[in-house]
Write an enzyme that holds these catalytic residues in place. Structure first.
Site, PDB file in Angstrom:
ATOM      1  CB  CYS A  51      -0.905  -0.004   1.235  1.00  0.00           C
ATOM      2  SG  CYS A  51      -2.035   1.420   1.286  1.00  0.00           S
ATOM      3  CB  CYS A 106      -5.738  -0.220   4.825  1.00  0.00           C
ATOM      4  SG  CYS A 106      -5.436   0.241   3.094  1.00  0.00           S
TER       5      CYS A 106
END
Ligand SMILES: [Zn+2]
Length: 240
Positions: A52, A111
């Site tokens: 990510c 996230c």
């Protein structure tokens, strides 16, 4: 404070990066005087890392890594989208030219990409378009996710399922299957079918990187024959 002075402060934020680089370069040379001579000659990483873009999850930081160890692709929520030419080019280069032995998809708890995709909100293009692939993961696992009462636990499971789905997306690519078929058919040269695909999740709250098991047969089920591009039994017997 006058605007000119405030602008100088903003500029200093970038100047600081150069100062920190000088310190790092000197410290690195102190420990290993030949380090830059060596990496200046080229790269031969064993790993492709798909992670990510979150500022807390830089791959090298998590594993105490050095330049040259990881070939890296990062995007919002560590997605493997087959039509993303950026990701596909990285994958092709890593598999065909660098011949990496492992591909790692690493997600992380807390996230923002996953949270945004699970919210009822239009984030406008192009972000909204990107999030739609994450929403597909939620739809696929809706029953399991909605059976979890705790919001935080549901989010964590969604992060894990998203990583697993992205590993499945990797398996579906011709790049991965072609290379695995080639390596599996040469037992004298390669110990197993390569590259191996691994699912991992990092927790910013405790700094621990965890490995997830991915049962490709269970997840792809009867549809495995659709995604299996090569009719080769060597692939069937191998652990991905
Ligand atoms: Zn993230």
């Amino acid at each position: 404070m006058e605007r000119t002075n405030r602008a100088k402060e903003v500029d200093a934020e970038v100047g600081e990066l150069g100062d920190r680089n000088k310190i790092w370069q000197k410290e690195t040379l102190k420990v290993d005087p030949e380090f830059f001579t060596r990496i200046g000659q080229g790269q031969a990483p064993k790993y492709l890392w798909i992670g990510c873009a979150d500022s807390r999850v830089a791959a090298e930081n998590l594993i105490g890594g050095k330049p040259g160890e990881l070939f890296t692709h990062r995007n919002i929520a560590n997605m493997v989208v087959s039509t993303d030419t950026n990701m596909r080019s990285v994958l092709q280069y890593a598999v065909d030219y660098l011949q990496v032995r492992h591909v790692i998809v690493c997600g992380h708890y807390d996230c923002g990409g996953i949270k945004a995709a699970c919210s009822v909100k239009d984030h406008d293009l192009p972000l909204e378009s990107w999030l739609s692939s994450i929403r597909d993961v939620y739809r696929l696992h809706k029953d399991e996710l909605e059976a979890i009462d705790c919001d935080q636990e549901r989010h964590k499971r969604m992060v894990e399922l998203n990583v697993i789905e992205q590993c499945l997306n990797l398996f579906k690519t011709s790049d991965i299957q072609r290379r695995r078929r080639y390596t599996a058919s040469r037992p004298d040269e390669f110990p197993c079918a390569l590259p191996r695909i691994h699912a991992m999740v990092f927790s910013p709250a405790d700094g621990i990187l965890r490995r997830l098991n991915v049962d490709y047969r269970k997840h792809l089920g009867d549809a495995i024959s659709i995604y299996h591009l090569y009719d080769d039994p060597l692939l069937d017997d191998e652990v991905i």
